[in-house]
Structures are given as C-alpha cells and as structure tokens.
Design a protein around this motif. Structure first.
Motif, PDB file in Angstrom:
ATOM      1  N   MET A   1      47.621  24.621  22.024  1.00 37.31           N
ATOM      2  CA  MET A   1      47.215  24.162  20.693  1.00 37.31           C
ATOM      3  C   MET A   1      48.301  24.405  19.648  1.00 37.31           C
ATOM      4  SD  MET A   1      44.464  22.678  21.321  1.00 37.31           S
ATOM      5  CE  MET A   1      44.182  22.193  19.611  1.00 37.31           C
ATOM      6  N   MET A   2      49.288  25.237  19.977  1.00 34.14           N
ATOM      7  CA  MET A   2      50.423  25.434  19.075  1.00 34.14           C
ATOM      8  C   MET A   2      51.275  24.170  18.962  1.00 34.14           C
ATOM      9  SD  MET A   2      51.642  29.301  20.168  1.00 34.14           S
ATOM     10  CE  MET A   2      53.123  29.201  19.154  1.00 34.14           C
ATOM     11  N   LEU A   3      51.131  23.235  19.901  1.00 34.31           N
ATOM     12  CA  LEU A   3      51.905  22.001  19.866  1.00 34.31           C
ATOM     13  C   LEU A   3      51.428  21.041  18.777  1.00 34.31           C
ATOM     14  CD1 LEU A   3      52.038  21.319  23.718  1.00 34.31           C
ATOM     15  CD2 LEU A   3      53.984  21.984  22.285  1.00 34.31           C
ATOM     16  N   PHE A   4      50.299  21.360  18.153  1.00 30.77           N
ATOM     17  CA  PHE A   4      49.680  20.439  17.213  1.00 30.77           C
ATOM     18  C   PHE A   4      49.592  21.073  15.821  1.00 30.77           C
ATOM     19  CE2 PHE A   4      47.953  19.766  21.495  1.00 30.77           C
ATOM     20  CZ  PHE A   4      48.477  18.498  21.734  1.00 30.77           C
ATOM     21  N   PRO A   5      49.364  20.263  14.785  1.00 36.85           N
ATOM     22  CA  PRO A   5      49.372  20.791  13.416  1.00 36.85           C
ATOM     23  C   PRO A   5      48.319  21.867  13.189  1.00 36.85           C
ATOM     24  CG  PRO A   5      49.479  18.390  13.418  1.00 36.85           C
ATOM     25  CD  PRO A   5      49.185  18.808  14.826  1.00 36.85           C
ATOM     26  N   ASP A   6      48.597  22.749  12.234  1.00 34.22           N
ATOM     27  CA  ASP A   6      47.620  23.755  11.820  1.00 34.22           C
ATOM     28  C   ASP A   6      46.548  23.103  10.941  1.00 34.22           C
ATOM     29  OD1 ASP A   6      49.170  25.732  13.070  1.00 34.22           O
ATOM     30  OD2 ASP A   6      50.382  26.024  11.252  1.00 34.22           O
ATOM     31  N   GLY A   7      45.482  23.857  10.704  1.00 35.01           N
ATOM     32  CA  GLY A   7      44.470  23.419   9.759  1.00 35.01           C
ATOM     33  C   GLY A   7      43.539  22.338  10.260  1.00 35.01           C
ATOM     34  N   LEU A   8      43.379  22.221  11.587  1.00 35.39           N
ATOM     35  CA  LEU A   8      42.492  21.195  12.133  1.00 35.39           C
ATOM     36  C   LEU A   8      41.045  21.670  12.231  1.00 35.39           C
ATOM     37  CD1 LEU A   8      44.753  19.702  14.956  1.00 35.39           C
ATOM     38  CD2 LEU A   8      44.293  18.768  12.683  1.00 35.39           C
TER      39      LEU A   8
ATOM     40  N   ILE B   1      47.161  12.640  20.138  1.00 39.01           N
ATOM     41  CA  ILE B   1      48.183  12.637  19.097  1.00 39.01           C
ATOM     42  C   ILE B   1      49.457  13.222  19.698  1.00 39.01           C
ATOM     43  CG2 ILE B   1      46.452  12.888  17.284  1.00 39.01           C
ATOM     44  CD1 ILE B   1      47.435  15.726  16.851  1.00 39.01           C
ATOM     45  N   ALA B   2      50.587  12.816  19.164  1.00 42.89           N
ATOM     46  CA  ALA B   2      51.865  13.258  19.731  1.00 42.89           C
ATOM     47  C   ALA B   2      52.070  14.751  19.500  1.00 42.89           C
ATOM     48  CB  ALA B   2      53.006  12.470  19.102  1.00 42.89           C
ATOM     49  N   PRO B   3      52.443  15.495  20.546  1.00 42.00           N
ATOM     50  CA  PRO B   3      52.714  16.918  20.374  1.00 42.00           C
ATOM     51  C   PRO B   3      54.087  17.137  19.739  1.00 42.00           C
ATOM     52  CG  PRO B   3      53.155  16.277  22.632  1.00 42.00           C
ATOM     53  CD  PRO B   3      52.622  15.047  21.935  1.00 42.00           C
ATOM     54  N   ASP B   4      54.269  18.314  19.181  1.00 42.29           N
ATOM     55  CA  ASP B   4      55.537  18.684  18.564  1.00 42.29           C
ATOM     56  C   ASP B   4      56.116  19.859  19.353  1.00 42.29           C
ATOM     57  OD1 ASP B   4      57.693  19.421  17.046  1.00 42.29           O
ATOM     58  OD2 ASP B   4      56.573  19.753  15.184  1.00 42.29           O
ATOM     59  N   ALA B   5      57.049  19.562  20.251  1.00 36.13           N
ATOM     60  CA  ALA B   5      57.610  20.584  21.136  1.00 36.13           C
ATOM     61  C   ALA B   5      58.393  21.640  20.365  1.00 36.13           C
ATOM     62  CB  ALA B   5      58.508  19.935  22.182  1.00 36.13           C
ATOM     63  N   THR B   6      58.826  21.330  19.133  1.00 35.10           N
ATOM     64  CA  THR B   6      59.598  22.303  18.363  1.00 35.10           C
ATOM     65  C   THR B   6      58.733  23.469  17.893  1.00 35.10           C
ATOM     66  OG1 THR B   6      59.262  21.177  16.228  1.00 35.10           O
ATOM     67  CG2 THR B   6      61.138  20.477  17.565  1.00 35.10           C
ATOM     68  N   ARG B   7      57.415  23.334  17.990  1.00 38.10           N
ATOM     69  CA  ARG B   7      56.518  24.417  17.605  1.00 38.10           C
ATOM     70  C   ARG B   7      56.391  25.471  18.708  1.00 38.10           C
ATOM     71  NH1 ARG B   7      52.917  23.376  13.375  1.00 38.10           N
ATOM     72  NH2 ARG B   7      51.272  24.529  14.435  1.00 38.10           N
TER      73      ARG B   7
ATOM     74  N   GLN C   1      60.668  24.446  29.703  1.00 35.39           N
ATOM     75  CA  GLN C   1      61.067  23.066  29.479  1.00 35.39           C
ATOM     76  C   GLN C   1      59.849  22.237  29.073  1.00 35.39           C
ATOM     77  OE1 GLN C   1      63.288  21.471  32.860  1.00 35.39           O
ATOM     78  NE2 GLN C   1      63.819  23.551  33.478  1.00 35.39           N
ATOM     79  N   VAL C   2      60.033  21.347  28.107  1.00 36.70           N
ATOM     80  CA  VAL C   2      58.940  20.517  27.611  1.00 36.70           C
ATOM     81  C   VAL C   2      59.410  19.068  27.549  1.00 36.70           C
ATOM     82  CG1 VAL C   2      57.265  20.126  25.765  1.00 36.70           C
ATOM     83  CG2 VAL C   2      58.116  22.450  26.203  1.00 36.70           C
ATOM     84  N   GLN C   3      58.648  18.165  28.154  1.00 34.82           N
ATOM     85  CA  GLN C   3      58.935  16.738  28.096  1.00 34.82           C
ATOM     86  C   GLN C   3      57.645  15.991  27.814  1.00 34.82           C
ATOM     87  OE1 GLN C   3      60.778  16.025  31.979  1.00 34.82           O
ATOM     88  NE2 GLN C   3      62.787  15.920  31.014  1.00 34.82           N
ATOM     89  N   SER C   4      57.702  15.011  26.911  1.00 32.85           N
ATOM     90  CA  SER C   4      56.520  14.226  26.550  1.00 32.85           C
ATOM     91  C   SER C   4      56.822  12.742  26.680  1.00 32.85           C
ATOM     92  CB  SER C   4      56.082  14.525  25.112  1.00 32.85           C
ATOM     93  OG  SER C   4      55.662  15.862  24.961  1.00 32.85           O
ATOM     94  N   LYS C   5      55.785  11.990  26.984  1.00 32.97           N
ATOM     95  CA  LYS C   5      55.904  10.529  27.018  1.00 32.97           C
ATOM     96  C   LYS C   5      54.550   9.922  26.687  1.00 32.97           C
ATOM     97  CE  LYS C   5      54.863   9.892  31.958  1.00 32.97           C
ATOM     98  NZ  LYS C   5      55.352   9.323  33.237  1.00 32.97           N
ATOM     99  N   SER C   6      54.585   8.693  26.185  1.00 33.93           N
ATOM    100  CA  SER C   6      53.357   7.953  25.919  1.00 33.93           C
ATOM    101  C   SER C   6      52.858   7.318  27.205  1.00 33.93           C
ATOM    102  CB  SER C   6      53.611   6.869  24.869  1.00 33.93           C
ATOM    103  OG  SER C   6      52.502   5.996  24.788  1.00 33.93           O
ATOM    104  N   LEU C   7      51.546   7.351  27.402  1.00 29.13           N
ATOM    105  CA  LEU C   7      50.941   6.675  28.551  1.00 29.13           C
ATOM    106  C   LEU C   7      50.555   5.239  28.213  1.00 29.13           C
ATOM    107  CD1 LEU C   7      48.634   9.439  30.081  1.00 29.13           C
ATOM    108  CD2 LEU C   7      50.903   8.717  30.834  1.00 29.13           C
TER     109      LEU C   7
END
Length: 215
Positions: free
Chosen positions: A34-41, A70-76, A83-89
């Motif tokens: 859940m750290m990959l996503f914005p705070d305050g949800l 929603i797109a994750p933010d690996a920089t968080r 290692q972190v890799q993301s792609k759209s399905l």
C-alpha cells in the motif's frame, strides 16, 4: 469494457531486513504494497486502489505480483528493498474475447460457510476447503467469472499469517494455488473479476487471478 489494470512485479532482496520480514508476514506485505499508492485514501484504501497481491516462490527466490487499478509509484519504495517493474494490462484486456483459451493461476482462500444443521462446527462458521472440495469451489467461482475450466491442478500452500498492529489480532488465511487452462465465456465478467479479485483474504495475498493466452 474500458478498464485499465496495472501489474507490478517486485523481487524482494533477501539481504534487506524489511523484505525478509515481509515475506514472513502477509500483514506486513500488505502494508508494504500500500506504500506504492498515495496517502490519504482512508479506511477503504485497498478497495480504492484495487490492490491485490500474490507471493510466488520461484527457483530464484520469492516474487510478489501486485495488481491495481491505479498506477503504482515505485519511487515510494526503498530502492534497496528490491527490483520493481510495472506494466499496463490494457493490451491484454483488449484482446480478450469469447472462446479464447487462456492459462490461469489463482492463489485463493477457498472456503464455505457452515449451515445451521452442521455437526462439523458452529453454524455460519467459515471453514477452509482443500483438495477436491477446493477445486469444486474454484470451478463455481470460475463459472461466475466468465470462465469454463478445461483443466485444473491445485496445491495447498502455507497459510497467510500476520499480526495487525492496530489491535494485535492474528490473521490466518488458508491458501490454495490453482493452475490450468480455461475458455473465456464472458470477457466483461472476466475483466470485472480480474479487477476485484476472488474469494476472501484479498488484503493478505489471496484472490489475485492471473491469465495469459494459452500456447
């Protein structure tokens, strides 16, 4: 159906203390993801992000698959964590059509609720299913998910376990992994279930269905 789903693959570094700890705790891994996503949800953050995850063991170690709407933010995430890799399905989802043959993998908490006349436990108690009973459960779930199973094999996995920090409550979810092939009968129903997950324990590593065109 127009819906974008993101798939993120995390390869935890076993040298990282937090990574080693998260592998042992489904609760810890949930919070890490859940750290990959914005705070305050708010209190329904997982539902808002559509976050589902699955911990797989590979010949080279552990891998965490994370799916979200929603797109994750690996920089968080701490870069040393792994290692972190993301792609759209999206490209895959747009190809799904009735009659298409797919391979699938699902790790799920297969359960049933006991009736009032049960002698095996308390009425309305939720009990885990294993073996043939779990496979029957998955076949019923698949039918409502736009799939007709062509083949299925199942393997009982270690339970997903952890302790919630808020109330020290222990979390335990039985896990079964299902693999096989299936035919798509309803692409829209399938996309909906891909996005929302299947069964209980979605916050703790259960319910993520993965598909790919069958070879």
């Amino acid at each position: 159906m127009t819906l974008d789903i993101w798939l993120t693959r995390i390869i935890p570094d076993p040298r990282h203390r937090d990574a080693r700890r998260d592998i042992r705790s489904a609760v810890g891994l949930h919070h890490r993801i859940m750290m990959l996503f914005p705070d305050g949800l708010g209190s329904e953050a997982r539902q808002q992000t559509g976050a589902l995850f699955r911990l797989d063991e590979t010949p080279h170690g552990h891998a965490v698959l994370v799916q979200s709407t929603i797109a994750p933010d690996a920089t968080r995430l701490d870069p040393a964590y792994g290692q972190v890799q993301s792609k759209s399905l999206g490209p895959l989802l747009h190809k799904l059509e009735q009659g298409m043959r797919v391979q699938y993998r699902l790790t799920a908490n297969a359960t049933r609720k006991l009736g009032h006349n049960t002698t095996a436990g308390r009425p309305r108690q939720v009990v885990p299913l294993h073996g043939a009973d779990a496979e029957d459960w998955w076949e019923r779930q698949a039918a409502t998910s736009g799939l007709t199973l062509s083949s299925v094999s199942s393997a009982r996995l270690d339970d997903a376990r952890g302790e919630r920090a808020s109330d020290k409550r222990s979390i335990t979810h039985a896990r079964t992994r299902f693999d096989g092939t299936a035919l798509i009968t309803d692409p829209d129903a399938l996309i909906t279930r891909l996005a929302t997950g299947i069964g209980r324990g979605k916050a703790y590593g259960c319910g993520l269905l993965s598909i790919a065109p069958a070879r």
